[in-house]
Design a protein around this motif. Structure first.
Motif, PDB file in Angstrom:
ATOM      1  N   GLY A 158     -17.286 -14.388  -7.698  1.00 59.59           N
ATOM      2  CA  GLY A 158     -15.988 -14.930  -8.130  1.00 59.59           C
ATOM      3  C   GLY A 158     -15.363 -14.197  -9.306  1.00 59.59           C
ATOM      4  O   GLY A 158     -14.147 -14.210  -9.472  1.00 59.59           O
ATOM      5  N   SER A 159     -16.188 -13.521 -10.115  1.00 63.75           N
ATOM      6  CA  SER A 159     -15.630 -12.873 -11.303  1.00 63.75           C
ATOM      7  C   SER A 159     -15.233 -11.419 -11.026  1.00 63.75           C
ATOM      8  O   SER A 159     -14.761 -10.724 -11.929  1.00 63.75           O
ATOM      9  CB  SER A 159     -16.657 -12.926 -12.440  1.00 63.75           C
ATOM     10  OG  SER A 159     -17.805 -12.214 -12.029  1.00 63.75           O
ATOM     11  N   CYS A 160     -15.427 -10.937  -9.817  1.00 67.30           N
ATOM     12  CA  CYS A 160     -15.126  -9.525  -9.521  1.00 67.30           C
ATOM     13  C   CYS A 160     -13.638  -9.320  -9.284  1.00 67.30           C
ATOM     14  O   CYS A 160     -12.924 -10.245  -8.907  1.00 67.30           O
ATOM     15  CB  CYS A 160     -15.872  -9.078  -8.261  1.00 67.30           C
ATOM     16  SG  CYS A 160     -17.635  -9.081  -8.496  1.00 67.30           S
ATOM     17  N   ARG A 161     -13.197  -8.076  -9.474  1.00 66.10           N
ATOM     18  CA  ARG A 161     -11.791  -7.779  -9.210  1.00 66.10           C
ATOM     19  C   ARG A 161     -11.532  -7.863  -7.709  1.00 66.10           C
ATOM     20  O   ARG A 161     -12.383  -7.480  -6.898  1.00 66.10           O
ATOM     21  CB  ARG A 161     -11.448  -6.375  -9.731  1.00 66.10           C
ATOM     22  CG  ARG A 161      -9.960  -6.215  -9.913  1.00 66.10           C
ATOM     23  CD  ARG A 161      -9.557  -5.105 -10.840  1.00 66.10           C
ATOM     24  NE  ARG A 161      -9.707  -3.798 -10.255  1.00 66.10           N
ATOM     25  CZ  ARG A 161     -10.621  -2.931 -10.617  1.00 66.10           C
ATOM     26  NH1 ARG A 161     -11.477  -3.245 -11.578  1.00 66.10           N
ATOM     27  NH2 ARG A 161     -10.692  -1.750 -10.046  1.00 66.10           N
ATOM     28  N   VAL A 162     -10.343  -8.361  -7.360  1.00 61.65           N
ATOM     29  CA  VAL A 162      -9.992  -8.459  -5.941  1.00 61.65           C
ATOM     30  C   VAL A 162      -8.519  -8.140  -5.794  1.00 61.65           C
ATOM     31  O   VAL A 162      -7.716  -8.476  -6.664  1.00 61.65           O
ATOM     32  CB  VAL A 162     -10.322  -9.871  -5.373  1.00 61.65           C
ATOM     33  CG1 VAL A 162      -9.595 -10.980  -6.129  1.00 61.65           C
ATOM     34  CG2 VAL A 162      -9.993  -9.968  -3.888  1.00 61.65           C
ATOM     35  N   ARG A 163      -8.194  -7.435  -4.709  1.00 61.36           N
ATOM     36  CA  ARG A 163      -6.786  -7.203  -4.396  1.00 61.36           C
ATOM     37  C   ARG A 163      -6.541  -7.966  -3.093  1.00 61.36           C
ATOM     38  O   ARG A 163      -7.043  -7.574  -2.042  1.00 61.36           O
ATOM     39  CB  ARG A 163      -6.548  -5.703  -4.214  1.00 61.36           C
ATOM     40  CG  ARG A 163      -5.142  -5.288  -4.570  1.00 61.36           C
ATOM     41  CD  ARG A 163      -5.058  -3.795  -4.678  1.00 61.36           C
ATOM     42  NE  ARG A 163      -5.216  -3.337  -6.042  1.00 61.36           N
ATOM     43  CZ  ARG A 163      -4.199  -3.160  -6.892  1.00 61.36           C
ATOM     44  NH1 ARG A 163      -2.960  -3.424  -6.503  1.00 61.36           N
ATOM     45  NH2 ARG A 163      -4.429  -2.712  -8.111  1.00 61.36           N
ATOM     46  N   GLU A 164      -5.805  -9.054  -3.204  1.00 68.95           N
ATOM     47  CA  GLU A 164      -5.676  -9.906  -2.010  1.00 68.95           C
ATOM     48  C   GLU A 164      -4.321 -10.587  -1.961  1.00 68.95           C
ATOM     49  O   GLU A 164      -3.649 -10.714  -2.975  1.00 68.95           O
ATOM     50  CB  GLU A 164      -6.812 -10.935  -1.970  1.00 68.95           C
ATOM     51  CG  GLU A 164      -6.861 -11.911  -3.131  1.00 68.95           C
ATOM     52  CD  GLU A 164      -6.435 -13.298  -2.753  1.00 68.95           C
ATOM     53  OE1 GLU A 164      -6.530 -13.687  -1.584  1.00 68.95           O
ATOM     54  OE2 GLU A 164      -5.956 -13.999  -3.673  1.00 68.95           O
TER      55      GLU A 164
END
Ligand SMILES: Cc1ncc(COP(=O)(O)O)c(C=O)c1O
Length: 382
Positions: free
Chosen positions: A334-340
């Protein structure tokens, strides 16, 4: 009264020659994580997938771990990863102390969205911190959109590890999956289109990579008569017995793809006219192996939610499953970077995987479809 048997999501399906090849392996006394069956399985597999070389390993996860290590991924690196996938894909990144950066799915394929990939790599280049590698998944048996993905990663010099664990037998144009990126990974876990009960394969056109994978997978033993070690290795080789099972299974791969595609067509025929129900799309660029028949349900139109349908199937001893929960929604990541832009999250909310084994009968498919249909009709009646 006959009691209908439980229907599993994607159970193993024996091909016919497993026992014969197992007996051959037993008689040869090669009951070890190497031997003639392993060599033959690697050769036959590479030929089938049209790649130069293959290294047989104990699991797809082991293959991902070694593949990333061979791409030079180290502690503190960032690695691009499909957001919509099974957790093993992302876990392999963490095994090396690296950080995943998740990219959402493309609604046209449910695999990684090339436009978001380009946005992420452009931003990373501007910040002067490009990811060390990218793992791109061929999801639910369907090829990712490789042409733009390879072009974008090539532009930024980011090497790709193809996670084709679910997609053996699928293709992108005329190229079988497994032929993209620097290396690709397959799984022979019990639920896959062919199985060795547990096992995996790392494939590449670069023989140095598969040779090094075999070395690392055999405790990284240096050439010497005694046990000499200068780096850390793993116990990741496939057993000769399981390779015998794999060879028998591989002989029937074309058949298995045809049967799983026929399952999909049967579901489409039986359920395709229900409002609010949509099947996983198949983009014109490739041919899916339809490992699992996946669909989405819009409860506002269909009536019941996917979970209500899943429970109705379960009540009749039929196993269905939600779509993978995206990695960025997992407590672990949950704490990781995401491009969504909400695509994977929406598919998780609305998605359902129906039983898809290659031994399903027409009667099984009708039994499953009639329950899904009944869920819709009873909601409309109410
Ligand atoms: C997309 C994906 N990657 C990796 C794996 C891991 O493979 P294995 O179970 O053989 O370790 C699986 C399935 O199990 C998978 O579905």
């Amino acid at each position: 009264m006959t009691v209908a048997k439980r229907i599993y999501l994607s159970p193993p399906h024996l091909a016919g020659r497993e026992l014969e090849l197992l007996e051959e392996a037993l008689e040869s006394n090669w009951i070890a994580p190497l031997g003639p069956q392993v060599d033959a399985f690697e050769r036959e597999f590479a030929e089938r997938v049209e790649v130069g070389h293959a290294a047989a390993l104990s699991s797809g996860t082991a293959a991902l771990h070694l593949g990333l290590q061979l791409l030079g991924v180290e502690r503190g690196d960032e690695v691009i990863c499909s957001d919509l996938t099974f957790v093993a894909t992302a876990n392999a990144i963490r095994y090396l102390g690296a950080e995943p950066v998740f990219i959402d799915a493309d609604p046209a394929s449910w695999s990684l969205d090339p436009n978001l990939l380009e946005d992420e790599l452009s931003a990373a280049a501007e910040n002067g911190r490009l990811p060390k590698a990218a793992i791109v998944v061929d999801l639910y048996g369907q090829s990712a959109d490789w042409e733009p993905i390879e072009e974008i990663c090539g532009c930024f010099g980011v090497p790709i590890l193809e996670d084709a664990a679910e997609a053996l037998g699928a293709s992108y144009g005329k190229i079988p999956v497994g032929g993209f990126g620097r290396m690709a990974v397959f799984s022979f876990n019990g639920n896959k289109i062919i199985t060795t009960s547990g096992g995996g394969m790392l494939v590449s056109d670069d023989e140095k990579l598969t040779d090094r994978a075999r070395f690392l997978a055999s405790q990284a033993r240096d050439p010497a008569p005694h046990y000499e070690h200068s780096e850390i290795g793993y116990n990741y080789r496939l057993s000769n017995l399981l390779a015998a099972v794999g060879r028998a299974q591989l002989e029937r791969l074309d058949d298995r793809v045809d049967t799983r595609r026929a399952n999909f067509e049967a579901y489409r025929e039986l359920l395709g006219n229900l409002p609010g129900l949509e099947f996983m799309p198949e983009p014109g660029y490739g041919r899916s192996n339809r490992w699992l028949t996946c669909l989405t349900l819009d409860p506002r139109v269909f009536g019941p939610s996917p979970e209500q349908v899943r429970l109705a199937l379960e009540a009749d001893d039929i196993e269905a499953r939600p779509i993978w929960k995206p990695m960025h929604l997992q407590p672990l990541y949950g704490s990781c970077r995401v491009r969504e832009r909400g695509i994977a999250a929406g598919l998780f909310e609305r998605g359902l995987c129906l039983p898809s084994g290659s031994a399903l009968t027409r009667a099984d498919l009708e039994r499953i479809a009639s329950i899904v249909r009944r869920c819709h009709e009873s909601a409309s009646d109410g």
